[in-house]
Design an enzyme around this catalytic site. Structure first.
Site, PDB file in Angstrom:
ATOM      1  N   GLU A 119       4.898 -40.640  -1.989  1.00 28.15           N
ATOM      2  CA  GLU A 119       4.370 -39.432  -1.341  1.00 28.15           C
ATOM      3  C   GLU A 119       2.938 -39.673  -0.879  1.00 28.15           C
ATOM      4  O   GLU A 119       2.228 -40.462  -1.489  1.00 28.15           O
ATOM      5  CB  GLU A 119       4.321 -38.280  -2.371  1.00 28.15           C
ATOM      6  CG  GLU A 119       5.618 -38.047  -3.092  1.00 28.15           C
ATOM      7  CD  GLU A 119       5.481 -37.032  -4.238  1.00 28.15           C
ATOM      8  OE1 GLU A 119       4.362 -36.531  -4.472  1.00 28.15           O
ATOM      9  OE2 GLU A 119       6.504 -36.762  -4.879  1.00 28.15           O
ATOM     10  N   LYS A 121      -0.860 -39.205  -0.932  1.00 32.18           N
ATOM     11  CA  LYS A 121      -1.767 -38.695  -1.949  1.00 32.18           C
ATOM     12  C   LYS A 121      -2.780 -37.805  -1.254  1.00 32.18           C
ATOM     13  O   LYS A 121      -3.637 -38.272  -0.503  1.00 32.18           O
ATOM     14  CB  LYS A 121      -2.480 -39.826  -2.682  1.00 32.18           C
ATOM     15  CG  LYS A 121      -3.341 -39.297  -3.817  1.00 32.18           C
ATOM     16  CD  LYS A 121      -3.917 -40.416  -4.662  1.00 32.18           C
ATOM     17  CE  LYS A 121      -4.586 -39.869  -5.918  1.00 32.18           C
ATOM     18  NZ  LYS A 121      -5.717 -38.993  -5.634  1.00 32.18           N
ATOM     19  N   ASP A 123      -5.815 -35.292  -0.537  1.00 28.04           N
ATOM     20  CA  ASP A 123      -7.169 -35.203  -1.049  1.00 28.04           C
ATOM     21  C   ASP A 123      -7.610 -33.745  -1.027  1.00 28.04           C
ATOM     22  O   ASP A 123      -8.302 -33.293  -0.124  1.00 28.04           O
ATOM     23  CB  ASP A 123      -8.100 -36.075  -0.203  1.00 28.04           C
ATOM     24  CG  ASP A 123      -9.390 -36.365  -0.923  1.00 28.04           C
ATOM     25  OD1 ASP A 123      -9.493 -36.022  -2.118  1.00 28.04           O
ATOM     26  OD2 ASP A 123     -10.295 -36.931  -0.293  1.00 28.04           O
ATOM     27  N   TYR A 235       4.214 -30.898  -5.577  1.00 32.13           N
ATOM     28  CA  TYR A 235       4.712 -32.250  -5.771  1.00 32.13           C
ATOM     29  C   TYR A 235       5.056 -32.643  -7.200  1.00 32.13           C
ATOM     30  O   TYR A 235       5.445 -33.786  -7.428  1.00 32.13           O
ATOM     31  CB  TYR A 235       3.713 -33.265  -5.211  1.00 32.13           C
ATOM     32  CG  TYR A 235       2.284 -33.090  -5.692  1.00 32.13           C
ATOM     33  CD1 TYR A 235       1.955 -33.185  -7.032  1.00 32.13           C
ATOM     34  CD2 TYR A 235       1.263 -32.839  -4.777  1.00 32.13           C
ATOM     35  CE1 TYR A 235       0.660 -33.033  -7.466  1.00 32.13           C
ATOM     36  CE2 TYR A 235      -0.049 -32.685  -5.193  1.00 32.13           C
ATOM     37  CZ  TYR A 235      -0.349 -32.779  -6.549  1.00 32.13           C
ATOM     38  OH  TYR A 235      -1.636 -32.620  -6.970  1.00 32.13           O
ATOM     39  N   LYS A 323      -3.933 -46.742  -3.462  1.00 26.67           N
ATOM     40  CA  LYS A 323      -4.975 -46.226  -2.571  1.00 26.67           C
ATOM     41  C   LYS A 323      -5.011 -46.946  -1.218  1.00 26.67           C
ATOM     42  O   LYS A 323      -4.607 -48.100  -1.104  1.00 26.67           O
ATOM     43  CB  LYS A 323      -6.353 -46.371  -3.249  1.00 26.67           C
ATOM     44  CG  LYS A 323      -6.472 -45.644  -4.569  1.00 26.67           C
ATOM     45  CD  LYS A 323      -6.455 -44.137  -4.436  1.00 26.67           C
ATOM     46  CE  LYS A 323      -7.759 -43.561  -3.993  1.00 26.67           C
ATOM     47  NZ  LYS A 323      -8.720 -43.351  -5.076  1.00 26.67           N
ATOM     48  N   CYS A 417     -42.799 -51.736  23.198  1.00 28.51           N
ATOM     49  CA  CYS A 417     -41.461 -52.313  23.132  1.00 28.51           C
ATOM     50  C   CYS A 417     -41.468 -53.548  22.224  1.00 28.51           C
ATOM     51  O   CYS A 417     -42.283 -54.449  22.425  1.00 28.51           O
ATOM     52  CB  CYS A 417     -41.005 -52.704  24.536  1.00 28.51           C
ATOM     53  SG  CYS A 417     -39.483 -53.656  24.531  1.00 28.51           S
ATOM     54  N   CYS A 420     -41.013 -56.824  24.453  1.00 29.03           N
ATOM     55  CA  CYS A 420     -41.980 -57.324  25.434  1.00 29.03           C
ATOM     56  C   CYS A 420     -43.366 -56.717  25.308  1.00 29.03           C
ATOM     57  O   CYS A 420     -44.282 -57.135  26.011  1.00 29.03           O
ATOM     58  CB  CYS A 420     -41.451 -57.126  26.857  1.00 29.03           C
ATOM     59  SG  CYS A 420     -41.501 -55.406  27.381  1.00 29.03           S
ATOM     60  N   CYS A 435     -38.120 -48.633  27.267  1.00 32.66           N
ATOM     61  CA  CYS A 435     -39.170 -49.603  27.578  1.00 32.66           C
ATOM     62  C   CYS A 435     -39.333 -49.641  29.088  1.00 32.66           C
ATOM     63  O   CYS A 435     -38.358 -49.684  29.824  1.00 32.66           O
ATOM     64  CB  CYS A 435     -38.750 -50.982  27.070  1.00 32.66           C
ATOM     65  SG  CYS A 435     -39.645 -52.309  27.874  1.00 32.66           S
ATOM     66  N   CYS A 440     -39.029 -57.261  30.743  1.00 36.04           N
ATOM     67  CA  CYS A 440     -38.579 -57.203  29.347  1.00 36.04           C
ATOM     68  C   CYS A 440     -37.297 -58.013  29.212  1.00 36.04           C
ATOM     69  O   CYS A 440     -36.315 -57.742  29.894  1.00 36.04           O
ATOM     70  CB  CYS A 440     -38.325 -55.763  28.930  1.00 36.04           C
ATOM     71  SG  CYS A 440     -37.684 -55.651  27.248  1.00 36.04           S
TER      72      CYS A 440
HETATM   73  S1  IVH Z   1       1.352 -36.321  -9.061  1.00 31.70           S
HETATM   74  C1  IVH Z   1       1.108 -37.333 -13.370  1.00 31.70           C
HETATM   75  N1  IVH Z   1       1.402 -36.388  -6.468  1.00 31.70           N
HETATM   76  O1  IVH Z   1      -4.048 -36.893  -7.533  1.00 31.70           O
HETATM   77  C2  IVH Z   1       1.118 -37.181 -11.932  1.00 31.70           C
HETATM   78  N2  IVH Z   1      -0.680 -36.101  -7.557  1.00 31.70           N
HETATM   79  O2  IVH Z   1      -5.208 -38.593  -9.930  1.00 31.70           O
HETATM   80  C3  IVH Z   1       0.465 -35.952 -11.520  1.00 31.70           C
HETATM   81  N3  IVH Z   1      -2.582 -35.838  -6.027  1.00 31.70           N
HETATM   82  O3  IVH Z   1      -4.902 -34.619  -9.995  1.00 31.70           O
HETATM   83  C4  IVH Z   1       0.069 -35.915 -10.140  1.00 31.70           C
HETATM   84  N4  IVH Z   1      -1.409 -35.988  -4.181  1.00 31.70           N
HETATM   85  O4  IVH Z   1      -4.533 -33.645  -7.727  1.00 31.70           O
HETATM   86  C5  IVH Z   1       0.639 -36.270  -7.557  1.00 31.70           C
HETATM   87  N5  IVH Z   1       1.596 -36.431  -4.152  1.00 31.70           N
HETATM   88  C6  IVH Z   1       0.848 -36.304  -5.255  1.00 31.70           C
HETATM   89  C7  IVH Z   1      -0.555 -36.121  -5.191  1.00 31.70           C
HETATM   90  C8  IVH Z   1      -1.291 -36.023  -6.370  1.00 31.70           C
HETATM   91  C9  IVH Z   1      -2.621 -35.827  -4.694  1.00 31.70           C
HETATM   92  C10 IVH Z   1      -3.775 -35.696  -6.889  1.00 31.70           C
HETATM   93  C11 IVH Z   1      -3.604 -34.665  -7.976  1.00 31.70           C
HETATM   94  C12 IVH Z   1      -3.983 -35.351  -9.250  1.00 31.70           C
HETATM   95  C13 IVH Z   1      -4.593 -36.629  -8.802  1.00 31.70           C
HETATM   96  C14 IVH Z   1      -4.195 -37.685  -9.759  1.00 31.70           C
END
Ligand code: IVH
Length: 674
Positions: A119, A121, A123, A235, A323, A417, A420, A435, A440
């Site tokens: 999935e 991740k 932010d 999720y 990451k 400058c 020059c 300049c 130059c």
């Molecule tokens: S699962 C034990 N799925 O990442 C697993 N976390 O460092 C629980 N996060 O605090 C999290 N996207 O806020 C999961 N697709 C995703 C996520 C996700 C972002 C964040 C979440 C969590 C942190 C884990």
């Protein structure tokens, strides 16, 4: 008094309206495919509001009308998560991800591929939702993982979060208590809009969408939260014991059926390589997504496998955050150095302690101009955030002011400058410093090309590549050196036979016979274009007189403003520029004064051209001048005619404003022919 039967009818209508409105919220905010118009929706909503107001006994905190936000709270209550909200360990490379996969297979005692769910991740900020008998009862932030803050009133305002779960036919049974976790985010586009509004209102800006989402969710006044465009992707389960699923994938499908928003990019992957391919694909698509993603989360699909693997030090062994390359890094500004560009513009460049950003080492970043430095308040010695998104050139996104020691120094633009030693001038209304040195070295190539260009000294065959070679070989240090080039020197250059060398020398020789206006234009004085060069030539009659002209004398010339006067003075005040001109004249450049025929049929008439004509503008201008007329670049009360071509610009509007006669090209031709 309403009878019991009437009351029952009203209760039923209220419930029906709530269900209907929630269904339309779901279509709009979760599925992104509404089935009614806004007007119809508003009508339903208002009807429900009226009924609820008239019958407060039917109040329900999960009614869709409550999404506008409850009154402010004093503080957030603390909520204990029934199952701790764990964090994830990170894999920073493919290698580290493969090692994770190894550990999983070892832990499960299998040799074949493991099925994962991969999935994006997100932010944002982790939030847990608790439903009892299908109704939202508590929502809390992650907090320290054990205790979070009760943000239920705020979460109710997020339209994509179901307040009551959908009970569709064929959907899995809803457990008596359901814990769902996910990420609250603010879309990037909404974040930008919000910051624009805040900038206009003079309010502090949010640094990024994540901070904006956190700031909006952790608001004591839910009405403020309601005004912020938040969204939530779900999720993960909290407590998994009463869930009717065997796999995480089925759980995600269940969430969808119950009305939660899940990420459509989630994917079931068989084996580590499939996850790695997914990671690469997401990293490519990252910039196009309307929310920030900083990696991929890979989770072992089967719940029983997850249980067998368990957890270590508050991270599950069955999941990992794989990451992306960081797009931001913090580093120190070692120095800020003025760098002279091709056109003489001086750009301050930050020299950085080398740092990895987005997969490359960054050791310098342009600060563009003084305004930018002041706006960001970047100082020498500062710690700064360096960003690089995708193919974008690295730039300084901001200063970490918390790390200031007081020893940081502000950058000052030098008065001379660095290449020059000529004066550096800042043009009014412009952010750039420039300049003014004619020789130059930093701008030499550009000055030579300009000098040789068609409307200046018109030296054919002196193209970009050749100019570069002349400068690199040290054969030309300024434009006057062109007239000292010798046949043997030229013949040594790449792709230059004796014949082309002779040709070029012939061209250079021919250019000596020129006009004063062309010479003035060819010097490349800022603000002095072709037209103004003609005006100056005519007014002063010789280069020597122009050179000696005071600012006052220059200001007496129609069309010369204070800015231009200053530029011209700055140019001629550089001794080297005067020497170059001397040497041009000594080399035999003979600028003739081309007086406009005062007696022509257009004598004393000033024309302005706007839009496209059937012939190049400079050709038409030459004809007008040959007939004694003048061509100006902007419309003023001194303009006699505005010649209007195809797709005219604002000059036509200005002409109308001032009541200046407009003519078309045909009429102009008639005037020229007489
Ligand atoms: S699962 C034990 N799925 O990442 C697993 N976390 O460092 C629980 N996060 O605090 C999290 N996207 O806020 C999961 N697709 C995703 C996520 C996700 C972002 C964040 C979440 C969590 C942190 C884990």
């Amino acid at each position: 008094m309403a009878s019991k039967g009437d009351k029952e009818k009203i209760r039923e209508e209220i419930e029906r309206l709530r269900r209907e409105i929630e269904y339309h919220n779901y279509r709009y905010y979760v599925l992104d495919s509404p089935v009614i118009s806004d007007a119809e929706y508003d009508r339903l909503f208002r009807r429900l509001q009226e009924l609820e107001q008239a019958h407060p006994e039917f109040f329900d905190p999960n009614s869709p009308t409550q999404r506008v936000g409850a009154p402010p709270a004093e503080k957030f209550e603390t909520v204990r998560h029934s199952v701790p909200m764990l964090s994830l360990s990170n894999a920073m490379s493919e290698q580290e991800f493969r090692e994770f996969d190894e550990r999983v297979r070892k832990g499960l005692g299998i040799t074949g591929p493991v099925t994962y769910v991969a999935e994006p991740k997100l932010d944002g900020l982790g939030v847990e939702l608790v439903y009892e008998h299908g109704e939202l009862v508590v929502a809390s932030t992650r907090g320290d993982g054990i205790f979070g803050e009760n943000v239920t009133a705020n979460v109710r305002t997020i339209r994509s979060i179901p307040l009551k779960l959908r009970r569709e036919r064929g959907a899995p049974p809803i457990p008596a208590r359901l814990e769902v976790r996910g990420e609250v985010i603010m879309p990037k586009s909404a974040f930008q809009k919000l910051n624009e509004q805040r900038a206009k209102a003079g309010e502090p800006l949010f640094a990024n969408p994540r901070n904006a989402a956190a700031g909006s969710l952790r608001q004591l006044d839910p009405r403020v939260t309601a005004s912020r465009p938040l969204d939530m992707f779900c999720y993960a389960p909290g407590d998994t014991t009463h869930l009717p699923f065997e796999t995480h994938w089925d759980f995600l499908e269940g969430l969808k059926a119950w009305g939660f928003k899940t990420n459509p990019l989630n994917r079931r992957c068989k084996g580590a390589e499939a996850v790695i391919a997914y990671h690469a694909e997401m990293e490519k698509r990252r910039a196009q997504l309307d929310y920030d993603v900083d990696g991929v989360v890979a989770k072992v699909d089967r719940f029983d496998d997850q249980r067998r693997l368990g957890e270590v030090s508050r991270s599950p062994r069955w999941a990992i955050a794989f990451k992306f390359k960081a797009q931001q890094a913090v580093t120190r500004v070692i120095d800020i150095i003025p760098s002279v560009g091709r056109t003489g513009i001086i750009t301050p460049v930050a020299q950085l302690e080398p740092v990895q950003v987005g997969g490359v080492t960054v050791s310098s970043a342009s600060l563009h101009n003084m305004d930018e430095i002041e706006r960001k308040d970047v100082r020498i010695g500062d710690y700064v955030i360096v960003e690089r998104a995708g193919d974008v050139i690295p730039y300084i996104a901001g200063v970490v002011t918390e790390r200031r020691t007081g020893k940081e120094r502000k950058f000052r633009m030098p008065a001379k400058c660095p290449a020059c030693g000529s004066p550096v001038v800042r043009e009014e209304g412009e952010v750039f410093y420039r300049c003014v040195g004619l020789s130059c070295p930093a701008k030499l190539r550009e000055s030579i090309r300009h000098f040789a260009s068609k409307h200046a000294l018109d030296i054919h065959g002196l193209g970009e590549k050749l100019v570069s070679q002349l400068v690199e070989k040290g054969l030309v240090h300024n434009v006057a050196d062109l007239y000292r080039l010798e046949r043997e020197q030229l013949a040594q250059l790449e792709r230059m036979g004796e014949k082309s060398a002779d040709n070029l020398l012939g061209q250079i020789e021919a250019s000596k016979n020129t006009t004063l206006a062309r010479l003035i234009y060819g010097l490349g004085i800022p603000h002095v274009g072709e037209h103004l060069a003609k005006v100056l030539a005519e007014h002063f009659g010789s280069i020597e007189r122009l050179e000696k002209a005071t600012e006052e004398e220059l200001l007496a010339v129609p069309e010369v403003g204070p800015e231009t006067a200053r530029e011209i003075r700055a140019f001629f005040s550089v001794p080297d520029n005067r020497t170059v001109i001397r040497r041009l004249l000594q080399a035999g450049v003979k600028p003739r004064l081309e007086r406009r025929p005062r007696a022509g049929r257009l004598a004393g008439k000033t024309f302005v051209i706007t839009g496209t004509l059937s012939r190049p503008r400079d050709e038409v201008a030459r004809d007008i001048e040959a007939a004694g007329g003048r061509v100006a670049s902007s419309v003023s009360k001194n303009t006699d005619y505005v010649v209007v071509g195809v797709e005219p610009g604002s000059k036509l509007d200005r002409a109308r404003e001032l009541g200046i006669p407009t003519i078309d090209e045909e009429e102009l031709e008639r005037m020229l022919k007489g």
